[in-house]
Design a protein around this motif. Sequence first.
Motif, mmCIF file in Angstrom:
data_model
loop_
_atom_site.group_PDB
_atom_site.id
_atom_site.type_symbol
_atom_site.label_atom_id
_atom_site.label_comp_id
_atom_site.label_asym_id
_atom_site.label_seq_id
_atom_site.Cartn_x
_atom_site.Cartn_y
_atom_site.Cartn_z
ATOM 1 N N ALA A 282 0.855 -1.181 0.000
ATOM 2 C CA ALA A 282 0.000 0.000 0.000
ATOM 3 C C ALA A 282 0.893 1.233 0.000
ATOM 4 C CB ALA A 282 -0.916 -0.003 1.225
ATOM 5 N N TYR A 283 0.472 2.231 -0.752
ATOM 6 C CA TYR A 283 1.227 3.478 -0.865
ATOM 7 C C TYR A 283 0.369 4.601 -0.287
ATOM 8 C CZ TYR A 283 3.658 0.525 -4.220
ATOM 9 O OH TYR A 283 4.327 -0.525 -4.824
ATOM 10 N N VAL A 284 0.931 5.328 0.656
ATOM 11 C CA VAL A 284 0.186 6.351 1.388
ATOM 12 C C VAL A 284 0.978 7.650 1.352
ATOM 13 C CG1 VAL A 284 -0.670 7.039 3.656
ATOM 14 C CG2 VAL A 284 -0.892 4.659 2.917
ATOM 15 N N VAL A 296 3.223 15.392 8.733
ATOM 16 C CA VAL A 296 4.484 15.424 8.002
ATOM 17 C C VAL A 296 4.184 15.315 6.518
ATOM 18 C CG1 VAL A 296 5.787 14.425 9.902
ATOM 19 C CG2 VAL A 296 4.716 12.917 8.213
ATOM 20 N N ASN A 297 5.202 15.553 5.699
ATOM 21 C CA ASN A 297 5.076 15.423 4.251
ATOM 22 C C ASN A 297 5.956 14.267 3.812
ATOM 23 O OD1 ASN A 297 3.382 17.833 3.476
ATOM 24 N ND2 ASN A 297 5.007 18.866 4.604
ATOM 25 N N GLU A 298 5.329 13.105 3.652
ATOM 26 C CA GLU A 298 6.091 11.889 3.362
ATOM 27 C C GLU A 298 5.253 10.938 2.509
ATOM 28 O OE1 GLU A 298 8.948 11.264 7.301
ATOM 29 O OE2 GLU A 298 7.052 10.159 7.143
ATOM 30 N N LEU A 299 5.960 10.052 1.842
ATOM 31 C CA LEU A 299 5.373 8.886 1.201
ATOM 32 C C LEU A 299 5.702 7.670 2.051
ATOM 33 C CD1 LEU A 299 4.175 7.262 -1.255
ATOM 34 C CD2 LEU A 299 6.520 7.228 -2.167
ATOM 35 N N HIS A 300 4.689 6.872 2.402
ATOM 36 C CA HIS A 300 4.904 5.638 3.154
ATOM 37 C C HIS A 300 4.580 4.441 2.271
ATOM 38 C CE1 HIS A 300 4.675 7.199 7.584
ATOM 39 N NE2 HIS A 300 5.465 7.934 6.823
ATOM 40 N N LEU A 301 5.451 3.440 2.307
ATOM 41 C CA LEU A 301 5.203 2.156 1.666
ATOM 42 C C LEU A 301 4.928 1.144 2.768
ATOM 43 C CD1 LEU A 301 6.755 3.795 -0.541
ATOM 44 C CD2 LEU A 301 7.549 1.583 -1.414
ATOM 45 N N ILE A 302 3.801 0.449 2.663
ATOM 46 C CA ILE A 302 3.340 -0.423 3.745
ATOM 47 C C ILE A 302 3.178 -1.846 3.219
ATOM 48 C CG2 ILE A 302 1.517 -0.782 5.452
ATOM 49 C CD1 ILE A 302 0.829 2.257 4.896
ATOM 50 N N ASP A 303 3.780 -2.781 3.917
ATOM 51 C CA ASP A 303 3.656 -4.193 3.577
ATOM 52 C C ASP A 303 2.290 -4.695 4.053
ATOM 53 O OD1 ASP A 303 3.819 -6.916 3.197
ATOM 54 O OD2 ASP A 303 5.646 -7.203 4.380
ATOM 55 N N ILE A 304 1.446 -5.153 3.105
ATOM 56 C CA ILE A 304 0.127 -5.679 3.472
ATOM 57 C C ILE A 304 0.000 -7.153 3.107
ATOM 58 C CG2 ILE A 304 -1.065 -3.454 3.371
ATOM 59 C CD1 ILE A 304 -1.996 -4.292 0.526
ATOM 60 N N ASN A 314 9.109 1.469 4.064
ATOM 61 C CA ASN A 314 10.029 2.538 3.697
ATOM 62 C C ASN A 314 9.275 3.869 3.673
ATOM 63 O OD1 ASN A 314 12.367 3.824 2.901
ATOM 64 N ND2 ASN A 314 12.640 2.637 1.015
ATOM 65 N N THR A 315 10.023 4.946 3.768
ATOM 66 C CA THR A 315 9.445 6.290 3.658
ATOM 67 C C THR A 315 10.274 7.114 2.687
ATOM 68 O OG1 THR A 315 10.743 7.208 5.479
ATOM 69 C CG2 THR A 315 8.610 6.215 6.043
ATOM 70 N N GLN A 316 9.650 8.130 2.122
ATOM 71 C CA GLN A 316 10.334 9.040 1.206
ATOM 72 C C GLN A 316 9.863 10.458 1.513
ATOM 73 O OE1 GLN A 316 12.513 8.246 -1.201
ATOM 74 N NE2 GLN A 316 12.451 9.823 -2.775
ATOM 75 N N PRO A 317 10.784 11.392 1.773
ATOM 76 C CA PRO A 317 10.370 12.773 2.029
ATOM 77 C C PRO A 317 9.662 13.371 0.818
ATOM 78 C CG PRO A 317 12.677 12.426 2.602
ATOM 79 C CD PRO A 317 12.255 11.234 1.828
ATOM 80 N N MET A 318 8.652 14.181 1.078
ATOM 81 C CA MET A 318 7.918 14.881 0.035
ATOM 82 C C MET A 318 7.766 16.344 0.441
ATOM 83 S SD MET A 318 6.924 12.964 -2.608
ATOM 84 C CE MET A 318 7.503 11.293 -2.971
ATOM 85 N N THR A 319 7.290 17.165 -0.488
ATOM 86 C CA THR A 319 7.106 18.587 -0.205
ATOM 87 C C THR A 319 5.730 18.859 0.380
ATOM 88 O OG1 THR A 319 8.650 19.203 -1.947
ATOM 89 C CG2 THR A 319 7.105 20.897 -1.211
ATOM 90 N N ASN A 320 4.684 18.449 -0.306
ATOM 91 C CA ASN A 320 3.307 18.605 0.173
ATOM 92 C C ASN A 320 2.404 17.706 -0.672
ATOM 93 O OD1 ASN A 320 0.714 21.042 0.509
ATOM 94 N ND2 ASN A 320 1.640 19.884 2.172
ATOM 95 N N PRO A 321 2.528 16.385 -0.517
ATOM 96 C CA PRO A 321 1.896 15.453 -1.456
ATOM 97 C C PRO A 321 0.387 15.341 -1.292
ATOM 98 C CG PRO A 321 2.923 14.236 0.320
ATOM 99 C CD PRO A 321 3.298 15.678 0.524
ATOM 100 N N TYR A 322 -0.275 15.128 -2.413
ATOM 101 C CA TYR A 322 -1.722 14.924 -2.460
ATOM 102 C C TYR A 322 -1.999 13.511 -2.977
ATOM 103 C CZ TYR A 322 -2.602 19.877 -1.532
ATOM 104 O OH TYR A 322 -2.671 21.118 -0.949
ATOM 105 N N VAL A 349 9.212 1.789 -7.899
ATOM 106 C CA VAL A 349 8.999 1.178 -6.580
ATOM 107 C C VAL A 349 9.030 -0.341 -6.676
ATOM 108 C CG1 VAL A 349 7.743 3.141 -5.617
ATOM 109 C CG2 VAL A 349 6.489 1.390 -6.895
ATOM 110 N N THR A 350 9.742 -0.846 -7.681
ATOM 111 C CA THR A 350 9.852 -2.296 -7.844
ATOM 112 C C THR A 350 10.410 -2.941 -6.590
ATOM 113 O OG1 THR A 350 10.268 -1.935 -10.199
ATOM 114 C CG2 THR A 350 10.782 -4.114 -9.303
ATOM 115 N N ASN A 351 11.438 -2.331 -6.036
ATOM 116 C CA ASN A 351 12.006 -2.776 -4.766
ATOM 117 C C ASN A 351 11.619 -1.745 -3.707
ATOM 118 O OD1 ASN A 351 13.473 -3.493 -2.537
ATOM 119 N ND2 ASN A 351 15.430 -3.710 -3.613
ATOM 120 N N PRO A 352 10.661 -2.061 -2.837
ATOM 121 C CA PRO A 352 10.194 -1.079 -1.855
ATOM 122 C C PRO A 352 11.286 -0.566 -0.927
ATOM 123 C CG PRO A 352 8.699 -2.951 -1.970
ATOM 124 C CD PRO A 352 9.922 -3.332 -2.743
ATOM 125 N N LEU A 353 12.368 -1.323 -0.793
ATOM 126 C CA LEU A 353 13.448 -0.897 0.094
ATOM 127 C C LEU A 353 14.403 0.073 -0.581
ATOM 128 C CD1 LEU A 353 14.299 -4.312 1.824
ATOM 129 C CD2 LEU A 353 13.007 -2.383 2.770
#
Length: 405
Positions: A282-284, A296-304, A314-322, A349-353
């Motif tokens: 899941a991508y949040v 915070v302004n981040e992208l989260h990758l979640i193992d479901i 994993n997380t990735q910094p973002m500016t102000n994601p929608y 995002v083939t490799n989430p890590l």
Amino acid sequence: MFSFAISSCVYEDDCSYTYISYEPIFMSYDDFRNTPVELQEPRPLKEVGKIYFYNKYVFVNEVNKGIHIINNSNPAAPVQIGFLNILGNVDMAISGNILYADSYTDLLVIDLAVVTNPKVVQRINNTFDKQVFGNNGYADPNYGVIVDWLEKEVVVSNDCSGGDILYHDGDNFAPNQGAGNPTVGVAGSLARFAISQNHLYTLNGDNLKSYSITNPISPQEKNEVELGWGIETLFPYQNNLFIGSQRGMHIYNLDAPSQPQFVSTYEHITSCDPVVVSETTAYVTLRNGTNCRNGVNELHLIDISDLENPSLINTQPMTNPYGLGVDSKYTNKTLFVCDGDAGLKVLNVTNPLELEQIAEDNSINGYDVIAHNDILMMIGKDGLYQYNYQDPQNLELLSIIPTEK
């Protein structure tokens, strides 16, 4: 009548100050329900909202006004065919040729068999409990629905002290300036309507409503589930519903589609939270802002892979994601993120890590995207943008329908 204003004291002899007052303009329930829902001539995009794709058409919401219908047979030359006038519209979903759309407090069922001649076949009154200053629409049981706001400048002479003050009348706050299995359309990640297994799911405030649409023109309400607070988006995937909220991502199982069952929650810091899903990830996106408190302004990758125990990969910094969208058709899975003023971000995002940003367009401000069959449809501040992403590292801009300035 009530109003709201932000004012600033101006220190003069009489300590006068001014504030801007917003007074609601009401339309009675009878008048708004008697306003024709009809296809009008195409009009410019202005305050755009949600985006939806079905068959060869793109549907773009004009917040609280209706839906632009666009023939997208050729994404390089889309043609606006009309504007479907729906007062109080924010959300939509399509199954077969039936469009389900909100109209302030009501749910409309619209036949699109002839897309140039849509017909309302049913209006279900009082489906959504939208009170004054509620999300996505405004209503007051004593007056009707709020269709606009009247801005007034008010001068006050009084004794005052201190700097900026907040002034308001009443208990309200400022207007928010913001048979078989038929074919189902594709929604963006900010959707509050979703269709799965002959059921329509809608968010009613912070509650989830389910309707059987086995008979598409006659939705039958089946259940309403309390979800908690800060509920924002719906994303159906396989037999589950992924629900974005300000405090996390909720997962509900749809094996019994009329009775969604809670599975688990992935919790995060209070923040705005749309979600999309592909395979076991899941991508949040998390975003701060007025309605999202101090997030915070981040992208989260979640193992479901274990739905009962979702975990952060994993997380990735973002500016102000929608909004965001994912395409896993190719060997390299591609994620598209609308990152506010920082533009459109494209990530492998083939490799989430090991996330890798492979492209961007920082000249645009996007709200949401749909990635479908090599075509990326993005709605944003400046209009509807479409790209060919067959080579995700080299996006090809195909067309723009700009918003009117």
